[in-house]
Design a protein around this motif. Structure first.
Motif, mmCIF file in Angstrom:
data_model
loop_
_atom_site.group_PDB
_atom_site.id
_atom_site.type_symbol
_atom_site.label_atom_id
_atom_site.label_comp_id
_atom_site.label_asym_id
_atom_site.label_seq_id
_atom_site.Cartn_x
_atom_site.Cartn_y
_atom_site.Cartn_z
ATOM 1 N N LEU A 108 73.729 -4.901 77.411
ATOM 2 C CA LEU A 108 75.157 -5.085 77.712
ATOM 3 C C LEU A 108 75.999 -4.188 76.811
ATOM 4 N N LEU A 109 75.604 -4.088 75.544
ATOM 5 C CA LEU A 109 76.355 -3.232 74.622
ATOM 6 C C LEU A 109 76.234 -1.761 75.030
ATOM 7 N N GLU A 110 75.038 -1.351 75.477
ATOM 8 C CA GLU A 110 74.881 0.044 75.919
ATOM 9 C C GLU A 110 75.849 0.358 77.050
ATOM 10 N N GLY A 111 75.959 -0.574 78.026
ATOM 11 C CA GLY A 111 76.870 -0.347 79.150
ATOM 12 C C GLY A 111 78.326 -0.384 78.736
ATOM 13 N N THR A 112 78.623 -1.271 77.764
ATOM 14 C CA THR A 112 80.007 -1.403 77.276
ATOM 15 C C THR A 112 80.424 -0.149 76.504
ATOM 16 N N ILE A 113 79.512 0.351 75.687
ATOM 17 C CA ILE A 113 79.785 1.560 74.900
ATOM 18 C C ILE A 113 80.059 2.740 75.838
ATOM 19 N N ALA A 114 79.240 2.873 76.901
ATOM 20 C CA ALA A 114 79.416 3.990 77.840
ATOM 21 C C ALA A 114 80.823 3.960 78.441
ATOM 22 N N ARG A 115 81.338 2.745 78.677
ATOM 23 C CA ARG A 115 82.645 2.617 79.324
ATOM 24 C C ARG A 115 83.823 2.716 78.349
ATOM 25 N N LEU A 116 83.633 2.364 77.057
ATOM 26 C CA LEU A 116 84.775 2.241 76.149
ATOM 27 C C LEU A 116 84.810 3.251 75.001
ATOM 28 N N LYS A 117 83.708 3.987 74.763
ATOM 29 C CA LYS A 117 83.667 4.770 73.521
ATOM 30 C C LYS A 117 84.661 5.937 73.520
ATOM 31 N N ALA A 118 85.063 6.362 74.724
ATOM 32 C CA ALA A 118 86.039 7.458 74.760
ATOM 33 C C ALA A 118 87.433 6.954 74.390
ATOM 34 N N LEU A 119 87.645 5.649 74.538
ATOM 35 C CA LEU A 119 88.991 5.085 74.342
ATOM 36 C C LEU A 119 89.146 4.407 72.984
ATOM 37 N N TYR A 120 88.042 3.874 72.440
ATOM 38 C CA TYR A 120 88.134 3.078 71.218
ATOM 39 C C TYR A 120 87.044 3.485 70.229
ATOM 40 N N ARG A 121 87.322 3.242 68.956
ATOM 41 C CA ARG A 121 86.307 3.458 67.912
ATOM 42 C C ARG A 121 85.482 2.193 67.794
ATOM 43 N N LEU A 122 84.223 2.291 68.182
ATOM 44 C CA LEU A 122 83.325 1.144 68.242
ATOM 45 C C LEU A 122 82.272 1.248 67.154
ATOM 46 N N GLY A 123 81.781 0.103 66.709
ATOM 47 C CA GLY A 123 80.669 0.069 65.745
ATOM 48 C C GLY A 123 79.779 -1.118 66.056
ATOM 49 N N GLY A 124 78.534 -1.054 65.583
ATOM 50 C CA GLY A 124 77.582 -2.134 65.854
ATOM 51 C C GLY A 124 76.765 -2.529 64.643
ATOM 52 N N LEU A 125 76.604 -3.830 64.448
ATOM 53 C CA LEU A 125 75.649 -4.343 63.458
ATOM 54 C C LEU A 125 74.625 -5.150 64.219
ATOM 55 N N ASP A 126 73.348 -4.893 63.991
ATOM 56 C CA ASP A 126 72.287 -5.579 64.716
ATOM 57 C C ASP A 126 71.426 -6.401 63.768
#
Ligand SMILES: Nc1nc2c(ncn2[C@@H]2O[C@H](COP(=O)(O)OP(=O)(O)OP(=O)(O)O)[C@@H](O)[C@H]2O)c(=O)[nH]1
Ligand SMILES: Nc1nc2c(ncn2[C@@H]2O[C@H](COP(=O)(O)OP(=O)(O)OP(=O)(O)O)[C@@H](O)[C@H]2O)c(=O)[nH]1
Ligand SMILES: [Mg+2]
Ligand SMILES: [Mg+2]
Ligand SMILES: [Zn+2]
Ligand SMILES: [Zn+2]
Lengths: 213, 213
Positions: free
Chosen positions: A39-57
């Motif tokens: 789900l995060l992979e799909g979300t990143i593909a859609r939002l990374k151009a618009l927002y600065r995203l980061g992930g902790l796993d």
């Protein structure tokens, strides 16, 4: 009890920091394999151009999930819990301290918790809200069987809906159990594979980010 | 550490009792929804005419799983853990004490643990062996991500193989990770829905029962 109290102090500090930076922080909790990373992979593909995203796993072992998120194009760090079945706020704090500038000024920080529907529910990580994932392949009896997480999660995502034709999963039953446990909760149905429902999930994220600012 | 030591004392007592009665005891561990109860329903249908079977089901909430096993035609008791994410041997002992004659003289006792791939691994329940279930819908990365249970389980069952055409799950990769973690382990691939692979799983149970006698 002492452990949870110690966790709360660090969580409060984290929350204050996230408020100051205006970062929306999400704590994603599910069974192993419900589809958090996908789900995060799909979300990143859609939002990374618009927002600065980061992930902790959070995981018991391997860097596999953080590697998948880095490959998807965002800064991501794996926290290995040393066998603990959940993330705690001190681990989050020390990971962020370590990352320093790489995680500064994020719009959204996704925290993918250890795959476990039970213990992660009790540990505040300074997040704005918890997201529970329930895949259609796990069965439609789970909300009442694991009531704590579905009561505490502001959002529940029903994942892998492309598999509905092949499993016994009654969406209406699940929605009714969820609304009993969390009357004010939001529920999204989606498939990361086919893309169905992904827009509504992404819109909700951007709305909540705007709400925090 | 003190908790695990207390657990061991009761587990040793249980194990001695099971040896005296010649009951084969299996501790089934998996993520929530991997198919433990469904596998037991199919196993009961195939074996209940030949053997005296019983079930103990651990859960946080509801009697749903024990009700399903009772409906399948065997004595079954739900153990509600009060929020704990795993069963322990004292809970098993007090449940069996309570049931008394209803669980006396069993050939096979199935203990379905709380849905959780992590904490149940550390609690000995007096069982002969642990069975880990991994459904094809959870992803093929799980053995190395959750190594403790796949190292400790003498048997791993790959479930829901009827769904293989619809998911990314590389059976060969999983088998190779399993054989690294548990070189002497047995692996079964099956679908409780279509029945494929159920005979080999049931044959293994009856062989292990004969071996205990
Ligand atoms: N058919 C289908 N499969 C999916 C979907 N989302 C995830 N999967 C599959 O489900 C499996 C597990 O997905 P992950 O994203 O790794 O699950 P996870 O929740 O991150 O797992 P852990 O981090 O180990 O707890 C993988 O095989 C994915 O390909 C979906 O929407 N449809
Ligand atoms: N397609 C398919 N679905 C299955 C199979 N086995 C189980 N399921 C489905 O998987 C879901 C969960 O099955 P359960 O047997 O309840 O899983 P469980 O491991 O007992 O779940 P918990 O006790 O809550 O941890 C249900 O919707 C079942 O119908 C199978 O072989 N094929
Ligand atoms: Mg993941
Ligand atoms: Mg079950
Ligand atoms: Zn735990
Ligand atoms: Zn636990």
């Amino acid at each position: 009890k002492k452990i949870l109290e110690g966790n709360l102090a660090a969580a409060a500090q984290l929350r204050a920091g996230f408020r100051a930076s205006g970062t929306l922080v999400i704590n994603m909790i599910s069974s192993p394999g419900s589809g958090k990373t996908t789900l995060l992979e799909g979300t990143i593909a859609r939002l990374k151009a618009l927002y600065r995203l980061g992930g902790l796993d959070g995981d018991i072992a391997t860097e596999r999930d953080a590697e998948r998120l880095r490959k998807a194009g965002i800064p991501a760090r794996q926290i290995l819990t040393g066998g603990a079945c959940h993330l705690d706020s001190r681990q989050v704090m020390s990971a962020l301290d370590d990352e320093g500038e790489r995680f500064a000024g994020l719009d959204i920080l996704f925290i993918e918790n250890v795959g476990n529907l039970i213990c992660p529910t009790s540990y505040d990580l300074g997040e704005d809200y918890k997201v529970a994932l329930l895949s259609v392949t796990e069965g439609d009896d789970k909300p009442f069987k694991y009531p704590a997480i579905f009561s505490k999660a502001a959002v529940t995502v029903i994942t892998k809906t492309d598999l509905l034709p092949y499993v016994d999963f009654d969406v209406a039953t699940v929605r009714s159990e969820l609304s009993t446990l969390r009357p004010d909760g939001a529920v999204f149905e989606l498939s990361s594979r086919s893309g169905t429902g992904m827009d509504a999930w992404c819109d909700d994220l951007t709305r909540r980010l705007a709400g925090k600012r």
